[in-house]
Design a protein around this motif. Structure first.
Motif, mmCIF file in Angstrom:
data_model
loop_
_atom_site.group_PDB
_atom_site.id
_atom_site.type_symbol
_atom_site.label_atom_id
_atom_site.label_comp_id
_atom_site.label_asym_id
_atom_site.label_seq_id
_atom_site.Cartn_x
_atom_site.Cartn_y
_atom_site.Cartn_z
ATOM 1 N N LEU A 1 38.349 37.676 29.948
ATOM 2 C CA LEU A 1 39.443 38.001 30.123
ATOM 3 C C LEU A 1 39.953 39.264 29.529
ATOM 4 O O LEU A 1 40.346 40.391 29.945
ATOM 5 C CB LEU A 1 40.268 36.992 29.577
ATOM 6 C CG LEU A 1 41.876 37.394 29.824
ATOM 7 C CD1 LEU A 1 42.453 37.437 31.291
ATOM 8 C CD2 LEU A 1 42.789 36.188 29.006
ATOM 9 N N LYS B 1 38.207 42.516 31.238
ATOM 10 C CA LYS B 1 38.912 42.696 32.396
ATOM 11 C C LYS B 1 40.137 43.083 32.326
ATOM 12 O O LYS B 1 41.006 43.691 33.278
ATOM 13 C CB LYS B 1 38.548 41.582 33.686
ATOM 14 C CG LYS B 1 37.204 41.605 33.646
ATOM 15 C CD LYS B 1 36.939 40.593 35.037
ATOM 16 C CE LYS B 1 35.651 40.309 35.532
ATOM 17 N NZ LYS B 1 35.349 41.257 36.545
ATOM 18 N N MET B 2 40.864 43.218 31.290
ATOM 19 C CA MET B 2 42.232 43.390 31.035
ATOM 20 C C MET B 2 42.513 44.937 31.285
ATOM 21 O O MET B 2 42.010 45.525 30.536
ATOM 22 C CB MET B 2 42.587 42.996 29.515
ATOM 23 C CG MET B 2 44.154 43.171 29.395
ATOM 24 S SD MET B 2 44.550 42.659 27.465
ATOM 25 C CE MET B 2 44.012 40.997 27.582
ATOM 26 N N CYS C 1 35.432 32.562 28.656
ATOM 27 C CA CYS C 1 36.467 32.831 29.126
ATOM 28 C C CYS C 1 37.387 33.734 28.660
ATOM 29 O O CYS C 1 37.783 34.784 29.267
ATOM 30 C CB CYS C 1 37.227 31.626 29.755
ATOM 31 S SG CYS C 1 38.850 31.708 30.826
#
Length: 161
Positions: free
Chosen positions: A67, A70-71, A63
């Motif tokens: 994250l 994809k930030m 996870c």
């Protein structure tokens, strides 16, 4: 082994001659890194002790990793773990061949070093590195990191290699 600080000080020199005349000369005369280098900057020194051996495919689905990737770009496509593992292995094999060819074709002296240490989680590692001059600049490469399952006595190290 003089450690990362010695390597960094040598790299910061403008060329190999200034590195040999400066920090390396002092180390060869005294044998102590403390005579040539001081800790620069402020704050506590930190380190990481993640396992070095093997690529874990599960990190691709982690996870926190997703994250981070994809930030700022939520539409960023993250490939499947098997694809990433395959690509990592491919890059490793190509890089290993390139380094082997470079070292085999090198016409000057190659300097090899080893270092043995125990990590904070009590795992013993041996590193083999090569040091050379490339285009007038010092170049160092880690050739291998081997985990030793026992205490790093001479007999156990000989058994691993």
């Amino acid at each position: 082994c003089w450690g990362e600080a010695a390597l960094q000080a040598a790299i910061e020199c403008s060329n190999t001659k200034s590195a040999c005349d400066g920090p390396i000369k002092s180390l060869l005369e005294t044998g102590s890194i403390k005579t040539s280098f001081d800790h620069k900057g402020k704050g506590k020194i930190t380190y990481s002790h993640h396992r070095l051996m093997g690529f874990r495919e599960s990190i691709v689905k982690d996870c926190g990793f997703v994250l981070l990737m994809k930030m700022g770009q939520p539409e960023y496509y993250i490939p499947a773990p098997k694809t990433v593992a395959r690509d990592v292995r491919l890059v490793f094999v190509k890089t290993r061949r390139c380094i082997a060819r470079m070292l085999q074709d090198y016409t000057s002296k190659l300097n090899f070093a080893t270092d043995v240490w125990t990590s904070p989680n009590h795992q013993v590692y041996v590193t083999v590195s090569v040091h050379l001059e490339h285009e007038g600049q010092p170049l160092s490469m880690i050739l291998d990191i081997v985990e030793v399952s026992k205490s790093h006595t001479g007999a156990n190290l000989a058994e691993v290699f």
